[in-house]
Scaffold this active site. Sequence first.
Site, mmCIF file in Angstrom:
data_model
loop_
_atom_site.group_PDB
_atom_site.id
_atom_site.type_symbol
_atom_site.label_atom_id
_atom_site.label_comp_id
_atom_site.label_asym_id
_atom_site.label_seq_id
_atom_site.Cartn_x
_atom_site.Cartn_y
_atom_site.Cartn_z
ATOM 1 N N VAL A 152 0.851 -1.196 0.000
ATOM 2 C CA VAL A 152 0.000 0.000 0.000
ATOM 3 C C VAL A 152 0.889 1.250 0.000
ATOM 4 O O VAL A 152 1.802 1.362 0.832
ATOM 5 C CB VAL A 152 -0.918 0.024 1.249
ATOM 6 C CG1 VAL A 152 -1.803 1.264 1.241
ATOM 7 C CG2 VAL A 152 -1.763 -1.235 1.317
ATOM 8 N N ILE B 139 4.842 -1.052 2.991
ATOM 9 C CA ILE B 139 4.583 0.371 2.764
ATOM 10 C C ILE B 139 5.334 0.781 1.501
ATOM 11 O O ILE B 139 6.565 0.680 1.430
ATOM 12 C CB ILE B 139 5.065 1.223 3.960
ATOM 13 C CG1 ILE B 139 4.499 0.696 5.294
ATOM 14 C CG2 ILE B 139 4.712 2.698 3.738
ATOM 15 C CD1 ILE B 139 3.009 0.723 5.430
ATOM 16 N N LYS B 140 4.573 1.228 0.501
ATOM 17 C CA LYS B 140 5.204 1.651 -0.754
ATOM 18 C C LYS B 140 5.563 3.130 -0.653
ATOM 19 O O LYS B 140 4.702 3.967 -0.369
ATOM 20 C CB LYS B 140 4.259 1.434 -1.939
ATOM 21 C CG LYS B 140 4.146 -0.023 -2.354
ATOM 22 C CD LYS B 140 3.135 -0.195 -3.477
ATOM 23 C CE LYS B 140 3.638 0.309 -4.813
ATOM 24 N NZ LYS B 140 2.600 0.129 -5.870
ATOM 25 N N VAL B 141 6.822 3.419 -0.927
ATOM 26 C CA VAL B 141 7.321 4.798 -0.815
ATOM 27 C C VAL B 141 8.059 5.143 -2.110
ATOM 28 O O VAL B 141 8.965 4.406 -2.521
ATOM 29 C CB VAL B 141 8.311 4.910 0.376
ATOM 30 C CG1 VAL B 141 8.829 6.334 0.511
ATOM 31 C CG2 VAL B 141 7.666 4.444 1.673
#
Length: 224
Positions: free
Chosen positions: A57, A85-87
């Site tokens: 996400v 966690i997509k960054v």
Amino acid sequence: MEILIDTANVEKIRRYNEILNLTGVTCNPTIISKEKGDFWKILEEIRSVIGGKQLHVQVTAPDYEGMLREADVIADRLGRENTYIKVPVNETGLHVIRTLKEKGFKVTGTAVYMTQQAMLASSVGADYVAPYFNRMNNNNVRAGEAIAEMADLFRMHGTGTKILAASFHNTQQIMDAFLAGADACTADPSYYYAMVENPLIADAVRGFDDDWKSVYGDRRIYEL
Ligand code: G3P
């Protein structure tokens, strides 16, 4: 080879979670927006469909503190162990990835167009980097060659970062990504469907059926 699906459509996820041995589901703000629903309801439903599989996400805040706050609430609501966690891998993103890894989060560095971005994301501990295959090609970057470089680099230095290739607009791009050394690919399920549903395969199956019926009629093996 890890197969993921790049969608927030719960029905597609439910169906392809049955058909394929999925590693997980990825999404981004564009993909979530397409569903035009409540953000948390969509993601919590996806989590309940896929159980403990990976759910990637993406944060939406542009700043360091904002991204960290979003990461906290995403991991709290969807599970710390299996939510990535997509960054985006820009300067702020690198700082965020480093901090998140120090705090024990699972992290995917996304919006990767170049090997140098992947190298820096890996150096701050990203679990996955996501090169955007089709967008790279559209920007005169040979995506297959860049992925092969990333794979060499990570192997050579034993970083442990995996390559999760994304942004596919035809089935051959997925094959090219795996052949170049990607550990994982994520695509809309329609591309996996297209890999196994075409007139050649349908014609072969029809031929078998015609020959079978010419001798055994409509009976099936369990009726003989
Ligand atoms: O997750 C990133 C990927 O979905 C981007 O794909 O088709 O917008 O280039 P696309």
